[in-house]
Design a protein around this motif. Structure first.
Motif, mmCIF file in Angstrom:
data_model
loop_
_atom_site.group_PDB
_atom_site.id
_atom_site.type_symbol
_atom_site.label_atom_id
_atom_site.label_comp_id
_atom_site.label_asym_id
_atom_site.label_seq_id
_atom_site.Cartn_x
_atom_site.Cartn_y
_atom_site.Cartn_z
ATOM 1 N N ILE A 1 0.838 -1.261 0.019
ATOM 2 C CA ILE A 1 0.119 0.093 -0.207
ATOM 3 C C ILE A 1 1.047 1.319 -0.135
ATOM 4 C CG2 ILE A 1 -1.566 1.396 1.290
ATOM 5 C CD1 ILE A 1 -2.593 -1.489 2.551
ATOM 6 N N GLU A 2 0.487 2.081 -0.959
ATOM 7 C CA GLU A 2 1.229 3.448 -0.803
ATOM 8 C C GLU A 2 0.679 4.755 -0.413
ATOM 9 O OE1 GLU A 2 2.525 3.804 -5.038
ATOM 10 O OE2 GLU A 2 3.888 1.810 -4.868
ATOM 11 N N ARG A 3 -0.644 4.500 -0.460
ATOM 12 C CA ARG A 3 -1.607 5.658 -0.164
ATOM 13 C C ARG A 3 -2.671 5.110 0.926
ATOM 14 N NH1 ARG A 3 -0.526 11.003 -1.143
ATOM 15 N NH2 ARG A 3 -2.616 11.375 -1.518
ATOM 16 N N ASP B 1 2.877 12.581 3.154
ATOM 17 C CA ASP B 1 2.679 12.216 1.567
ATOM 18 C C ASP B 1 1.679 10.877 1.430
ATOM 19 O OD1 ASP B 1 3.787 14.852 0.906
ATOM 20 O OD2 ASP B 1 5.904 13.629 0.850
ATOM 21 N N MET B 2 1.771 10.162 2.496
ATOM 22 C CA MET B 2 0.973 8.814 2.327
ATOM 23 C C MET B 2 -0.381 8.988 2.974
ATOM 24 S SD MET B 2 2.305 5.035 3.971
ATOM 25 C CE MET B 2 1.496 3.521 3.604
ATOM 26 N N VAL B 3 -0.714 9.845 4.035
ATOM 27 C CA VAL B 3 -1.753 9.526 4.778
ATOM 28 C C VAL B 3 -2.626 11.027 4.325
ATOM 29 C CG1 VAL B 3 -2.902 9.699 6.881
ATOM 30 C CG2 VAL B 3 -0.771 8.557 6.614
ATOM 31 N N LYS C 1 5.682 22.179 17.074
ATOM 32 C CA LYS C 1 4.699 23.063 16.163
ATOM 33 C C LYS C 1 4.900 22.783 14.598
ATOM 34 C CE LYS C 1 3.340 27.077 18.962
ATOM 35 N NZ LYS C 1 3.599 28.637 18.933
ATOM 36 N N ALA C 2 6.376 22.560 14.201
ATOM 37 C CA ALA C 2 6.686 22.177 13.011
ATOM 38 C C ALA C 2 6.205 20.694 12.691
ATOM 39 C CB ALA C 2 8.240 22.012 13.044
ATOM 40 N N ALA C 3 6.175 19.658 13.557
ATOM 41 C CA ALA C 3 5.484 18.616 13.385
ATOM 42 C C ALA C 3 3.833 18.534 13.064
ATOM 43 C CB ALA C 3 5.719 17.719 14.755
ATOM 44 N N LEU C 4 3.274 19.229 13.932
ATOM 45 C CA LEU C 4 1.912 19.691 13.490
ATOM 46 C C LEU C 4 1.641 20.221 12.364
ATOM 47 C CD1 LEU C 4 0.687 20.878 16.919
ATOM 48 C CD2 LEU C 4 -0.032 18.690 15.969
ATOM 49 N N ALA C 5 2.395 21.215 12.009
ATOM 50 C CA ALA C 5 2.459 21.852 10.804
ATOM 51 C C ALA C 5 2.563 20.952 9.409
ATOM 52 C CB ALA C 5 3.503 23.188 10.563
ATOM 53 N N ALA C 6 3.539 19.894 9.577
ATOM 54 C CA ALA C 6 3.865 18.991 8.576
ATOM 55 C C ALA C 6 2.675 17.953 8.082
ATOM 56 C CB ALA C 6 4.972 18.239 8.893
ATOM 57 N N ILE C 7 1.850 17.972 8.938
ATOM 58 C CA ILE C 7 0.643 17.069 8.874
ATOM 59 C C ILE C 7 -0.284 17.475 7.549
ATOM 60 C CG2 ILE C 7 -1.580 15.817 9.722
ATOM 61 C CD1 ILE C 7 -0.135 15.953 12.407
ATOM 62 N N ALA D 1 -5.096 7.491 19.142
ATOM 63 C CA ALA D 1 -5.047 8.832 18.478
ATOM 64 C C ALA D 1 -3.551 9.281 18.382
ATOM 65 C CB ALA D 1 -5.859 9.746 19.380
ATOM 66 N N LEU D 2 -2.887 8.843 19.442
ATOM 67 C CA LEU D 2 -1.561 9.306 19.442
ATOM 68 C C LEU D 2 -0.792 8.743 18.186
ATOM 69 C CD1 LEU D 2 1.062 10.366 21.161
ATOM 70 C CD2 LEU D 2 1.076 8.317 22.300
ATOM 71 N N GLN D 3 -0.953 7.427 17.942
ATOM 72 C CA GLN D 3 -0.578 6.859 16.957
ATOM 73 C C GLN D 3 -1.079 7.350 15.468
ATOM 74 O OE1 GLN D 3 -0.448 2.254 17.568
ATOM 75 N NE2 GLN D 3 -1.475 3.208 19.327
ATOM 76 N N THR D 4 -2.191 7.548 15.367
ATOM 77 C CA THR D 4 -2.992 8.325 14.258
ATOM 78 C C THR D 4 -2.072 9.515 13.918
ATOM 79 O OG1 THR D 4 -4.997 7.299 14.626
ATOM 80 C CG2 THR D 4 -4.955 9.360 13.259
ATOM 81 N N PHE D 5 -2.012 10.383 14.993
ATOM 82 C CA PHE D 5 -0.970 11.474 14.727
ATOM 83 C C PHE D 5 0.134 11.447 14.327
ATOM 84 C CE2 PHE D 5 -3.907 13.938 17.740
ATOM 85 C CZ PHE D 5 -4.165 15.214 17.063
ATOM 86 N N HIS D 6 0.877 10.371 14.841
ATOM 87 C CA HIS D 6 2.324 9.858 14.300
ATOM 88 C C HIS D 6 2.239 9.620 12.773
ATOM 89 C CE1 HIS D 6 3.985 10.039 18.605
ATOM 90 N NE2 HIS D 6 4.869 9.760 17.951
ATOM 91 N N TRP D 7 1.131 8.805 12.423
ATOM 92 C CA TRP D 7 0.999 8.434 10.996
ATOM 93 C C TRP D 7 1.109 9.657 10.099
ATOM 94 C CZ3 TRP D 7 1.578 4.682 7.651
ATOM 95 C CH2 TRP D 7 1.432 3.301 7.998
#
Length: 339
Positions: free
Chosen positions: A120-122, A145-147, A267-273, A133-139
């Motif tokens: 799976i790529e997408r 670019d995948m999620v 903040k940078a990690a959140l902004a990258a989602i 939810a913690l793991q969801t944010f990590h994804w």
């Protein structure tokens, strides 16, 4: 006895904190069929102490997570007793020697399952409750670019200081039992597990839940003490203490920015989602309050704050306890998937 889950071998899996789990594995269960284009997969991680079967209440025909439309993958968290855990790992990394595992480690392992096993790529959606939810944010932060969409409900992208303190109380109750023996117990530390359950009982549901006596009127327990023993002690007693402490450490150290990608810049990690996100806190959740979610949403480019207006506290999000909240959540997931 046939198992209702499958095993994905991770081989020698080196963890973020330096240890290598040899012969590591993820237990997982799938629902539905992966499409020919491999574009209909949903990842739905488990939560603190939960296993794949505890997630199944949100999967069903006609629901948002419909196995007739989607290929739903429920990966078991490392430490939950089915995936590699203190209770099932051979010496020398058994029991109290089981290494520290982060949410980053969990999602890296899940990414391998999704890409290596299924190609799976997408991902149209990653969704999860609490530690799910913690793991969801990590994804969303690790694989932007995948999620395509994320729906973390009743959880956070980083363990708050207050949440950390609550968990210190849980840990202290469990480890105060002499039978715990620094993790080398010969019989389960039953008193510690019961004490832990009582600490948890004050946090899992809201003040209003208890005020309205929903433990009696809706859940059908015969008294408050019956609820504390039958529901809460019954919930934790079957679980392994070292497994619980492993997952508790993972929770306390949850932080989507604590890795080489973001170097602690939350903040940078959140902004990258990049994913379109519905961040769904429970209005009366005592350890993931809506204020924390509002901060996350304010720093995410494509996110909406969708509070669950419920007096069920943390359990507004699961595990399928209140039908009204389940219906609200399912409707929002349908809306997100349709967008």
């Amino acid at each position: 006895m046939s198992l209702d889950y499958e095993i994905f071998d991770l081989g020698d899996f080196t963890l973020q904190r330096g240890a290598t789990l040899r012969g590591a594995h993820l237990a997982y269960k799938t629902f539905g069929t992966l499409s020919a284009k491999r574009d209909n997969a949903i990842v739905y991680p488990t939560w603190y102490s939960g296993q794949h079967m505890d997630n199944e209440w949100l999967v069903g025909t006609g629901m948002a997570l419909d196995p007739e439309k989607y290929f739903i993958i429920i990966p078991n968290m490392i430490g939950n007793g089915l995936s590699s855990s203190p209770s099932n790992t051979a010496e020398p990394y058994n029991a109290a020697r089981f290494p520290k595992v982060t949410a980053y480690d969990n999602v890296r392992a899940q990414h391998r399952l999704v890409t290596e096993k299924f190609g799976i790529e997408r991902l149209p959606l990653v969704v999860g409750w609490s530690m799910g939810a913690l793991q969801t944010f990590h994804w969303g932060a690790m694989f932007p670019d995948m999620v395509e969409r994320i729906a973390p409900f009743c959880g956070s992208a980083k363990c708050s200081r207050h949440n950390f303190v609550f968990l210190e109380g849980v840990k202290a109750a469990l480890t105060a039992d002499a039978a715990w023996n620094e993790g080398w117990y010969e019989k389960k530390p039953e008193r510690g597990l019961r004490a832990m359950a009582r600490v948890y009982a004050g946090w899992g549901f809201s003040q209003a839940f208890y005020r309205e006596e929903l433990d009696l009127k809706t859940l059908g327990f015969s008294s408050l003490e019956d609820f504390l023993v039958a529901f809460w002690e019954g919930f934790f007693l079957p679980k392994d203490a070292n497994n619980l402490l492993t997952m508790l450490w993972t929770w306390q150290n949850g932080d989507i920015s604590d890795n080489h990608l973001y170097n602690g810049d939350f903040k940078a990690a959140l902004a990258a989602i990049k994913a379109k996100a519905f961040v769904m806190p429970g209005r009366t959740d005592l350890y993931f309050p809506p204020e924390d979610s509002a901060f996350e949403v304010a720093n995410m480019p494509n996110a909406e704050l969708v509070p669950i207006e419920s007096i069920w506290g943390h359990f507004a999000g699961g595990p399928g306890t209140n039908p009204v909240d389940v219906a609200f959540l399912d409707a929002k997931l349908k809306e997100l998937l349709a967008s």
